[in-house]
Design a protein around this motif. Structure first.
Motif: not given
Length: 237
Positions: A3-10, A45-53
């Motif tokens: 998984c990856i995280i995509v969010d503009d807030e630190p 890159t293979t990504v299964d899940l994104i935590f997305l803002d």
């Protein structure tokens, strides 16, 4: 699940990282503060899940979600509940409103894990592997494909194209799935879209592999593994 995280807030990114760390089935690859950089990353890159803002500068989360691979799942994490309806347009697994409740986070991840497992099983059913051939489902029929006749496999969105010298077969599945089923001592993935049969390599340089009349580029993130495999297995001889 990768998984990856995509969010503009630190602060939000750090909070999600802590929640991810509590779930052993998740492997956090990295995080991004914008969708543009995340888009470049998932291209190679293979990504299964994104935590997305959703509400981010530049490309917002909804726009980004429309352009990710079908097999990559999404859990939206946002401070704005009014976007919930939009999330259904991209088949998001869940929609979590900040501050994120750990219990709801776990439930959303559990749904993603179950759905990911179903996707994998669905794709594996499309290919049966034997010692010297695979049975591939295409156009409501199963085709017997000898492994030693495959020149390369090309991925095109939700389909793979199995290229032989005088025939090509198209099947609805992902490149990642068929790669896992092929003998990887012979079949090497050299970029995001291609798996090649090393027995058919006529020549190669630092950037391309040449098979018959086909020229296939070596992706920068795959180059090191390609040359290691060639050296280790002496693949051309």
């Amino acid at each position: 699940m990768r998984c990856i995280i995509v969010d503009d807030e630190p602060i939000a990114r750090e909070g999600i990282k802590l929640l991810v760390a509590e779930i052993p089935q998740l492997e956090l690859l990295t995080s991004f503060n914008n969708a543009e950089d995340a888009s470049v990353f998932i291209h190679d890159t293979t990504v299964d899940l994104i935590f997305l803002d959703i509400n981010m500068p530049g490309i917002n989360g909804i726009e980004f979600a429309h352009n990710i691979p079908r097999q990559t799942l999404i859990i939206f994490t946002t401070a704005y509940s009014q976007y919930a309806l939009d999330s259904y347009e991209v088949d998001a697994i869940d929609y979590l409103v900040k501050p994120i409740d750990p219990v709801k986070f776990r439930k959303a991840v559990n749904k993603a894990i179950i759905y990911h497992s179903l996707l994998i099983n669905e794709e594996k059913k499309r290919v049966d592997v034997e010692d010297e051939y695979i049975l591939v489902k295409s156009d409501r029929k199963y085709f017997k494909v000898n492994l030693n006749e495959i020149l390369f496999v090309e991925g095109l969105k939700d389909y793979v194209i199995i290229q032989m010298e005088n025939q090509r077969i198209i099947s609805r599945m992902t490149l990642k799935s068929i790669h896992e089923l092929l003998p990887q001592s012979i079949f090497i993935r050299i970029n995001r879209s291609y798996i090649i049969n090393t027995k058919y390599i006529d020549s190669f340089d630092n950037n391309d592999v040449f098979i018959k009349n086909y020229e296939i580029g070596i992706g920068s993130s795959y180059r090191e593994d390609f040359f290691k495999s060639i050296a280790t297995n002496n693949a051309l001889y």
